[in-house]
Write a protein that holds these residues in place. Sequence first.
Motif, PDB file in Angstrom:
ATOM      1  N   CYS A 100       1.652   4.352   3.589  1.00 30.84           N
ATOM      2  CA  CYS A 100       1.342   3.360   4.313  1.00 30.84           C
ATOM      3  C   CYS A 100       2.146   2.243   4.478  1.00 30.84           C
ATOM      4  O   CYS A 100       2.512   1.739   5.634  1.00 30.84           O
ATOM      5  CB  CYS A 100      -0.264   2.946   4.016  1.00 30.84           C
TER       6      CYS A 100
ATOM      7  N   THR B  46      -9.333   0.855   5.812  1.00 32.84           N
ATOM      8  CA  THR B  46      -8.309   1.916   5.818  1.00 32.84           C
ATOM      9  C   THR B  46      -8.903   2.960   4.892  1.00 32.84           C
ATOM     10  O   THR B  46      -8.471   4.230   5.059  1.00 32.84           O
ATOM     11  CB  THR B  46      -7.034   1.668   5.488  1.00 32.84           C
TER      12      THR B  46
ATOM     13  N   HIS C  82      -7.789  -4.455   2.811  1.00 30.31           N
ATOM     14  CA  HIS C  82      -7.006  -3.207   3.208  1.00 30.31           C
ATOM     15  C   HIS C  82      -8.043  -2.065   3.059  1.00 30.31           C
ATOM     16  O   HIS C  82      -7.772  -1.352   4.015  1.00 30.31           O
ATOM     17  CB  HIS C  82      -5.880  -3.350   2.687  1.00 30.31           C
TER      18      HIS C  82
ATOM     19  N   CYS D 237       0.916  -1.288  -0.046  1.00 35.68           N
ATOM     20  CA  CYS D 237       0.055   0.166  -0.076  1.00 35.68           C
ATOM     21  C   CYS D 237       0.899   1.328   0.096  1.00 35.68           C
ATOM     22  O   CYS D 237       1.504   1.533   0.878  1.00 35.68           O
ATOM     23  CB  CYS D 237      -0.877  -0.082   1.318  1.00 35.68           C
TER      24      CYS D 237
ATOM     25  N   HIS E 136      -7.736   3.120   1.835  1.00 34.18           N
ATOM     26  CA  HIS E 136      -6.425   3.425   1.102  1.00 34.18           C
ATOM     27  C   HIS E 136      -6.857   2.727  -0.424  1.00 34.18           C
ATOM     28  O   HIS E 136      -7.492   1.858  -0.427  1.00 34.18           O
ATOM     29  CB  HIS E 136      -5.289   2.806   1.740  1.00 34.18           C
TER      30      HIS E 136
ATOM     31  N   ALA F 285       1.766  -0.888   4.346  1.00 37.02           N
ATOM     32  CA  ALA F 285       1.333  -2.249   4.656  1.00 37.02           C
ATOM     33  C   ALA F 285       1.709  -3.265   3.206  1.00 37.02           C
ATOM     34  O   ALA F 285       1.460  -2.807   2.297  1.00 37.02           O
ATOM     35  CB  ALA F 285      -0.041  -2.129   4.861  1.00 37.02           C
TER      36      ALA F 285
END
Length: 91
Positions: free
Chosen positions: A35, A59, A55, A27, A61, A37
Amino acid sequence: MIRRVFRYVPFTIEQDQTAEPEYAVRCVSGDDAECGAESGTHSGPGPVEEWQRKHTQETGHRRYRRNFGDYAVMRPPAEPAGLTPAGGGTT
Ligand SMILES: [Zn+2]
């Protein structure tokens, strides 16, 4: 000095069937810092996309960097397909 002359060999390039391709995503959403992740590495795109959806839901995102890697083998024309490349280490 030793001069080495290589004769031209029309190698074909094939995907190494003995090694699984690698799919992963990270991400990169975020204003100042991304981020970061990561989905982890998978042998197919399915679990990676599933991780992305989850995700994003958690989030909000929406921007990701996708990574795909696989292994290639150079095969000389005389060698029949399907053989394991010689001299390979353990993977
Ligand atoms: Zn994120």
